[in-house]
Write a protein that holds these residues in place. Structure first.
Motif, PDB file in Angstrom:
ATOM      1  N   GLU A  57       0.677  -1.097   0.101  1.00  0.00           N
ATOM      2  CA  GLU A  57      -0.335   0.377  -0.177  1.00  0.00           C
ATOM      3  C   GLU A  57       0.872   1.031   0.055  1.00  0.00           C
ATOM      4  N   ALA A  58       1.868   1.304   0.705  1.00  0.00           N
ATOM      5  CA  ALA A  58       2.962   2.338   0.828  1.00  0.00           C
ATOM      6  C   ALA A  58       3.487   2.629  -0.742  1.00  0.00           C
ATOM      7  N   GLY A  92       1.159   7.220  -6.305  1.00  0.00           N
ATOM      8  CA  GLY A  92       0.048   7.889  -6.586  1.00  0.00           C
ATOM      9  C   GLY A  92      -1.267   7.329  -6.916  1.00  0.00           C
ATOM     10  N   TYR A  93      -0.861   5.678  -6.293  1.00  0.00           N
ATOM     11  CA  TYR A  93      -2.355   5.073  -6.834  1.00  0.00           C
ATOM     12  C   TYR A  93      -2.694   4.864  -5.165  1.00  0.00           C
ATOM     13  N   SER A  94      -3.967   4.211  -5.285  1.00  0.00           N
ATOM     14  CA  SER A  94      -4.786   3.453  -4.739  1.00  0.00           C
ATOM     15  C   SER A  94      -4.233   1.858  -4.337  1.00  0.00           C
ATOM     16  N   LEU A  95      -4.158   1.417  -3.818  1.00  0.00           N
ATOM     17  CA  LEU A  95      -4.149  -0.209  -3.447  1.00  0.00           C
ATOM     18  C   LEU A  95      -5.491  -0.768  -3.930  1.00  0.00           C
ATOM     19  N   ALA A  96      -6.573  -0.144  -4.071  1.00  0.00           N
ATOM     20  CA  ALA A  96      -7.446  -0.910  -4.398  1.00  0.00           C
ATOM     21  C   ALA A  96      -7.474  -0.617  -5.701  1.00  0.00           C
ATOM     22  N   SER A  97      -6.842   0.314  -6.861  1.00  0.00           N
ATOM     23  CA  SER A  97      -6.787   0.690  -8.047  1.00  0.00           C
ATOM     24  C   SER A  97      -5.834  -0.407  -8.518  1.00  0.00           C
ATOM     25  N   VAL A  98      -4.991  -1.206  -8.043  1.00  0.00           N
ATOM     26  CA  VAL A  98      -3.917  -1.957  -9.041  1.00  0.00           C
ATOM     27  C   VAL A  98      -4.127  -3.309  -8.872  1.00  0.00           C
ATOM     28  N   MET A  99      -5.399  -3.359  -7.557  1.00  0.00           N
ATOM     29  CA  MET A  99      -6.088  -4.965  -7.445  1.00  0.00           C
ATOM     30  C   MET A  99      -6.114  -5.788  -8.248  1.00  0.00           C
ATOM     31  N   PRO A 100      -6.855  -5.608  -9.188  1.00  0.00           N
ATOM     32  CA  PRO A 100      -7.695  -6.479 -10.680  1.00  0.00           C
ATOM     33  C   PRO A 100      -6.455  -6.510 -11.016  1.00  0.00           C
ATOM     34  N   CYS A 101      -4.704  -5.517 -11.148  1.00  0.00           N
ATOM     35  CA  CYS A 101      -3.783  -6.114 -11.693  1.00  0.00           C
ATOM     36  C   CYS A 101      -2.637  -7.365 -11.215  1.00  0.00           C
ATOM     37  N   VAL A 102      -3.676  -7.146  -9.841  1.00  0.00           N
ATOM     38  CA  VAL A 102      -2.740  -8.257  -9.036  1.00  0.00           C
ATOM     39  C   VAL A 102      -2.845  -9.201  -9.423  1.00  0.00           C
ATOM     40  N   PRO A 119      -2.610   1.449 -13.610  1.00  0.00           N
ATOM     41  CA  PRO A 119      -2.991   2.595 -13.557  1.00  0.00           C
ATOM     42  C   PRO A 119      -1.986   2.980 -14.430  1.00  0.00           C
ATOM     43  N   ARG A 120      -1.850   4.469 -15.349  1.00  0.00           N
ATOM     44  CA  ARG A 120      -1.035   4.467 -16.069  1.00  0.00           C
ATOM     45  C   ARG A 120      -1.206   6.688 -16.095  1.00  0.00           C
TER      46      ARG A 120
END
Length: 111
Positions: free
Chosen positions: A2-3, A9-19, A37-38
């Protein structure tokens, strides 16, 4: 994780679909995933880039004006005009090339 997301500049929620996989502190993320996120694409200001490069090696507007004896004259040495022209032409060329590359990408990947 998350850090790291916040640092970029992104939230963890916005990255989670890419994990793809989580293994303790090791996360595998698909950077090609459509939801990754880009930042918005911006063309490079070519004139500004040239100015920074020349300034870095000691060729400044002031030195050029002194050398060409155009100090205090309207328009000076013309550096600003050339910089603006390079920025305009560079932007048009980059936008045109990006448009063509996106068409090629769409043709091959359907994205």
């Amino acid at each position: 994780m998350e850090a790291i997301c916040e640092q970029r500049g992104y939230s963890l929620a916005s990255v989670m679909p890419c994990v793809i996989r989580q293994d303790g502190d090791q996360w595998t993320i698909d950077e090609r995933h459509p939801a990754y996120p880009r930042k918005a694409w911006q063309p490079v200001a070519v004139g500004d880039l040239v100015e920074r490069g020349l300034t870095a090696i000691g060729i400044t507007k002031e030195r050029v004006e002194k050398l060409t004896r155009t100090e205090g004259k309207p328009g000076g040495c013309g550096c600003e005009g050339r910089k603006k022209w390079l920025n305009d032409v560079g932007n048009r060329v980059q936008v045109a090339i990006r448009g063509r590359l996106l068409k090629v990408r769409q043709f091959y990947y359907g994205v």
